[in-house]
Design a protein around this motif. Structure first.
Motif, PDB file in Angstrom:
ATOM      1  N   LEU A 183      42.438  54.912  29.156  1.00  0.00           N
ATOM      2  CA  LEU A 183      43.471  55.535  29.980  1.00  0.00           C
ATOM      3  C   LEU A 183      44.349  56.475  29.154  1.00  0.00           C
ATOM      4  N   GLU A 184      44.730  56.022  27.956  1.00  0.00           N
ATOM      5  CA  GLU A 184      45.556  56.874  27.097  1.00  0.00           C
ATOM      6  C   GLU A 184      44.780  58.109  26.649  1.00  0.00           C
ATOM      7  N   PHE A 186      42.268  59.558  28.286  1.00  0.00           N
ATOM      8  CA  PHE A 186      42.102  60.460  29.434  1.00  0.00           C
ATOM      9  C   PHE A 186      43.394  61.233  29.699  1.00  0.00           C
ATOM     10  N   SER A 187      44.555  60.542  29.601  1.00  0.00           N
ATOM     11  CA  SER A 187      45.833  61.218  29.835  1.00  0.00           C
ATOM     12  C   SER A 187      46.079  62.290  28.782  1.00  0.00           C
ATOM     13  N   THR A 197      47.614  62.248  40.565  1.00  0.00           N
ATOM     14  CA  THR A 197      46.711  61.610  39.600  1.00  0.00           C
ATOM     15  C   THR A 197      47.481  61.072  38.406  1.00  0.00           C
ATOM     16  N   LEU A 201      47.599  57.271  37.082  1.00  0.00           N
ATOM     17  CA  LEU A 201      47.267  56.893  35.702  1.00  0.00           C
ATOM     18  C   LEU A 201      48.412  56.120  35.044  1.00  0.00           C
ATOM     19  N   THR A 202      49.626  56.547  35.328  1.00  0.00           N
ATOM     20  CA  THR A 202      50.793  55.834  34.779  1.00  0.00           C
ATOM     21  C   THR A 202      50.851  54.410  35.304  1.00  0.00           C
ATOM     22  N   ARG A 205      48.208  52.360  33.535  1.00  0.00           N
ATOM     23  CA  ARG A 205      48.601  52.031  32.162  1.00  0.00           C
ATOM     24  C   ARG A 205      49.626  50.891  32.154  1.00  0.00           C
TER      25      ARG A 205
END
Length: 389
Positions: A183-184, A186-187, A197, A201-202, A205
């Motif tokens: 996730l980190e 991808f961000s 989006t 994602l936040t 996480r």
């Protein structure tokens, strides 16, 4: 009657039985004595005069003529005195029997008191080592044997539970760490994604981090028994270190941190630090903006007291014992807002219990809450003295 002890029940039943027996014997003796007195009176009526006194008891004026002198035998009120004396004897025997029954029953119940004192020493962290003495009276031998078997089953069940929790938490760490890293990554690689989006994602996480912390706490709780608890600790420097770690969170909410006093004890540095940290962090998180958190340390000869006070909205009385249960939340919406899994205070209780201490809500109102922890000051902290509320 239900509130009376077994010793008093045995005493009262013994007194009742003895009293009924004495009364029955008294009535029979009185009947027999009066009957024979009347028989004697009837047989002697020919040689004297029978007179009834005012109470209805027989009075005899017997004149027996001897060759040289006149002998007069007077029997007055014998039946009444005979009955009264019998009732006095009955009361005295009943009271004396009651005292004897109380002390004799107390001695007879001594093995039961010994059994109760041994049972009171059984705690969650000594199930494997605790056994009730089976070399007792036959009436208690089967009870002691059954209780020991129950302790063994409980110990096996708790051991299996701890093992399952530890294994599950350990297995969860790897996929959670992988998810968090992805996730980190991808961000970082897609900074220009749409706001919806990015919000998604936040959220992922945050929830992944929450699951990671939960698995870490569960793993710690499953391994508490193996942690050594023989370090000499000074609590005031530890509190100052915790204040430093929590300073950013406290400044964000404009909460002042205060410490007073000092205390020393023998235990695990890591576990006691975690205990103080969890209590202080909760006091900061669930406080009013602009409030304060105060940690007081008091040293006694055999124990030390830790009090963590805040100026929050308080804990309802019906929840003050439940907050130390795993995953319990007083206000689920606020708990989710500040994160956490409801294991912080449960871990506090486990650590205090493991050190032979206890933790409780000392006072709570709409002006704030004070949670107190009592821990032994010496090295004799292998056995627990508190049960989970």
């Amino acid at each position: 009657m239900k509130r009376l002890s077994l010793q008093w029940r045995i005493t009262l039943m013994s007194v009742l039985l003895i009293g009924i027996t004495c009364v029955a014997m008294n009535l029979l003796l009185c009947f027999s004595g009066v009957y024979y007195m009347d028989t004697i009176a009837d047989s002697l009526q020919g040689g004297g005069t029978v007179i009834l006194n005012d109470c209805g008891a027989a009075s005899f004026d017997l004149q027996l003529i001897a060759p040289n002198e006149e002998l007069t035998i007077v029997v007055d009120g014998v039946q009444g005195r005979f009955r009264t004396t019998n009732w006095y004897i009955t009361a005295a025997v009943t009271l004396l029997s009651g005292f004897l029954a109380y002390f004799v029953s107390g001695r007879a119940l001594k093995p039961l008191r010994s059994f109760a004192s041994q049972v009171e020493q059984v705690q969650l962290n000594n199930l494997a080592d605790m056994r009730i003495d089976e070399d007792v009276l036959p009436e208690f031998r089967q009870l002691s044997r059954s209780f020991n078997q129950m302790l063994e089953r409980l110990n096996n069940a708790f051991a299996a539970q701890r093992q399952f929790t530890g294994n599950a938490a350990h297995e969860l760490r790897t996929p959670l760490a992988l998810m968090q890293a992805q996730l980190e990554l991808f961000s970082a690689e897609h900074p220009d994604v749409r706001p919806e989006t990015m919000e998604f994602l936040t959220l992922l996480r945050e929830q992944t981090e929450r699951l990671t912390q939960m698995s870490k706490t569960l793993l710690e709780m499953s391994n508490l028994q193996q942690v050594a608890r023989n370090e000499q600790l000074q609590l005031a420097p530890m509190v100052e270190e915790i204040f430093t770690d929590l300073a950013p969170l406290a400044e964000k909410r404009s909460i002042s941190l205060e410490a007073e006093g000092d205390a020393a004890l023998t235990g695990s540095d890591a576990l006691i630090y975690r205990l103080l940290f969890n209590l202080t962090e909760n006091a900061v998180k669930y406080n009013r903006p602009g409030g304060s958190v105060r940690v007081e340390l008091a040293q006694g000869q055999e124990k030390c007291i830790i009090r963590v006070s805040d100026t929050g909205c308080g804990i309802p009385e019906e929840y003050q014992r439940s907050i130390f249960h795993p995953f319990f939340r007083v206000d689920k919406s606020r708990s989710r807002e500040y994160g956490g899994a409801g294991l912080g205070l449960s871990l506090v209780w486990e650590i205090a219990n493991l050190h032979g201490g206890s933790v409780w809500v000392e006072e709570s109102s709409d002006k704030g809450t004070t949670i107190a922890v009592e821990l032994p000051a010496g090295a004799e902290n292998d056995s627990s003295s508190a049960d989970i509320p």
